[in-house]
Design an enzyme around this catalytic site. Structure first.
Site, PDB file in Angstrom:
ATOM      1  N   GLU A  23      12.287  -4.807  77.868  1.00  0.00           N
ATOM      2  CA  GLU A  23      13.350  -3.832  78.120  1.00  0.00           C
ATOM      3  C   GLU A  23      14.705  -4.531  78.041  1.00  0.00           C
ATOM      4  OE1 GLU A  23      14.687  -0.759  81.703  1.00  0.00           O
ATOM      5  OE2 GLU A  23      13.420  -2.489  82.144  1.00  0.00           O
ATOM      6  N   HIS A  24      14.846  -5.626  78.771  1.00  0.00           N
ATOM      7  CA  HIS A  24      16.067  -6.441  78.748  1.00  0.00           C
ATOM      8  C   HIS A  24      15.688  -7.844  78.284  1.00  0.00           C
ATOM      9  CE1 HIS A  24      16.428  -3.680  82.315  1.00  0.00           C
ATOM     10  NE2 HIS A  24      17.558  -3.375  81.713  1.00  0.00           N
TER      11      HIS A  24
END
EC number: 1.1.1.23
Length: 441
Positions: A332-333
């Site tokens: 996601e990050h």
């Protein structure tokens, strides 16, 4: 506090074999699906009455109405801490700058003289946005959902957030204040699967929406899956993730603090460091202890997250191997804390958002980089994108052909129709030319 996975020495496997070696949270939406089914159907058949009953059951408060009155929104904004208001206003300003540039314009392609295809972008008519309100309160999620919808031109925007017993059954006042700042006046005290069902089916108080977006827990994800095909959804967002690709040039204090920053969301949050430096791995592991001890949410979130099977330090032979690992993981990050970080980041294919170098931590993106923090999780970054203006737009092709332009390609259309054993398709062409196939020029 955090486990290690050593992938050095041997050649890295390909595809799913590599993904199977990497840490990942247990997040079984399928199991939750059967539990949300009766909740969604109750909202379908009983409307507001079901929402009120579920608020009492899950949130511990009996509501008089699920619709938040306008006065409550105004009061929340008036009572908002000035520093928080200033921070939200800056977050909104930066998000608008970025998302406004994402707007799509109508484009026409002339295929042949007299024949054109125009792509027109039309916003969704009505969206239902969700802002969580469980372990923490996320006014930033209000910003991240509302701004791209507004910049896309969505005319009808509603938002739901769980009822809070502490505030008399209203959503958290900071959520309400963020809505007021953004000009969103249709707000509902509804949480989890009940909120998604409310937007999908509609109730006496809330008109149905065409699309639902926003982060949430496993029950929100399960409800989104339940309604897939009936309404549009952004994604089945799971627990938050951070992966850091770092080499010996990285500062272990920064890396440790960034891992902790995402671990504090949820005991299922994933924190992964991928590095070719054992020295950095040791330093980060050592640095985690004092930083964890000095913060909040230690026992209920951070320690379980860091010790869970979803978190690890992954050792690799070099940055090239590290890139293969982070692409297989699809975080996601993703932070890149290496020498020549921008060049390394340019080689990444799978990530929800990429943060380059020591001065772009994930926390910046969570609040005020201008980027969106509603991002794909669970490895879905290999095929999905974060929330954007595009999420709220539909592309419509407009086909405009003259008689001569159609005549020029008619024989090809008829040939393909016959090849697919669909003679009526070809007949629809012939009917326009006296039931004959015109000769191409």
């Amino acid at each position: 506090m955090i486990s290690r996975i050593d992938l050095r020495g041997d050649a890295l496997p390909e595809g799913s074999a590599l993904r199977d070696l990497l840490p990942r949270a247990d997040f079984d939406v399928s199991a939750a699906l059967e539990k949300v089914r009766p909740i969604c159907e109750a909202v379908h058949h009983r409307g507001d009455a079901a929402l009120i009953d579920f608020a009492e059951k899950f949130d511990g408060v009996r509501l008089e109405s699920v619709r938040v009155p306008a006065r409550a929104l105004a009061d929340a904004l008036e009572q908002l801490d000035p520093a928080v208001r200033a921070a939200l206003e800056e977050s909104i300003r930066r998000a608008r700058l970025v998302h406004r540039e994402q707007r799509r314009t109508t484009h026409t392609t002339q295929v042949v003289p007299g024949g054109s295809v125009t792509e027109k972008w039309v916003p969704v008519d009505r969206v239902g946005l969700y802002a969580p309100g469980g372990r923490s309160v996320y006014p930033s999620s209000v910003v991240m959902n509302v701004v791209p919808a507004q910049e896309a031109g969505v005319e009808s925007i509603a938002l739901a957030s769980p009822a809070q017993a502490e505030f008399g059954g209203l959503p958290h006042p900071t959520i309400l204040a963020a809505c007021a700042l953004l000009g969103v006046d249709e707000v509902y005290a509804a949480g989890g699967a009940t909120a998604v069902a409310m937007f999908a089916y509609g109730t006496e108080s809330c008109a149905p929406a065409d699309m639902v977006t926003g982060p949430g827990n496993i029950w929100v994800a399960a409800a989104k899956r339940y309604f897939t095909g009936k309404i549009g959804i952004d994604a089945e967002a799971g627990p938050t993730e951070i992966a850091v690709l770092a080499d010996s040039t990285a500062d272990p204090v920064h890396v440790a603090s960034d891992l902790i920053s995402q671990a504090e969301h949820d005991p299922l949050a994933a924190a992964v460091l991928v590095t070719d430096s054992v020295e950095l791995a040791d330093a980060v592991e050592k640095e985690l202890e004092p930083q964890v001890a000095a913060t909040k949410h230690i026992d209920d979130r951070i320690v379980p997250a860091l010790k869970g099977r979803q978190s690890a330090i992954v050792l690799v032979d070099g940055v090239d191997e590290g890139l293969r690992v982070v692409d297989a993981y699809g975080a996601e990050h993703l932070e890149i804390q290496t020498a020549d970080a921008a060049a390394v980041a340019d080689r990444v294919r799978n990530a929800g958002a990429i943060f380059i170098g020591p001065w772009a931590p994930v926390s910046l993106g969570d609040y005020a980089a201008g980027s969106n923090h509603v991002l794909p999780t669970g490895g879905c970054a290999c095929h999905s994108s974060g929330l954007s203006v595009q999420s709220f737009l539909r592309g419509i092709h407009i086909v405009d052909y003259t008689k001569d332009a159609l005549a020029d390609v008619a024989h090809h259309v008829v040939t393909l129709a016959e090849a697919e054993d669909l003679p009526a398709h070809g007949a629809a062409i012939k009917a326009r030319f006296g039931w004959k196939v015109p000769e191409s020029k």
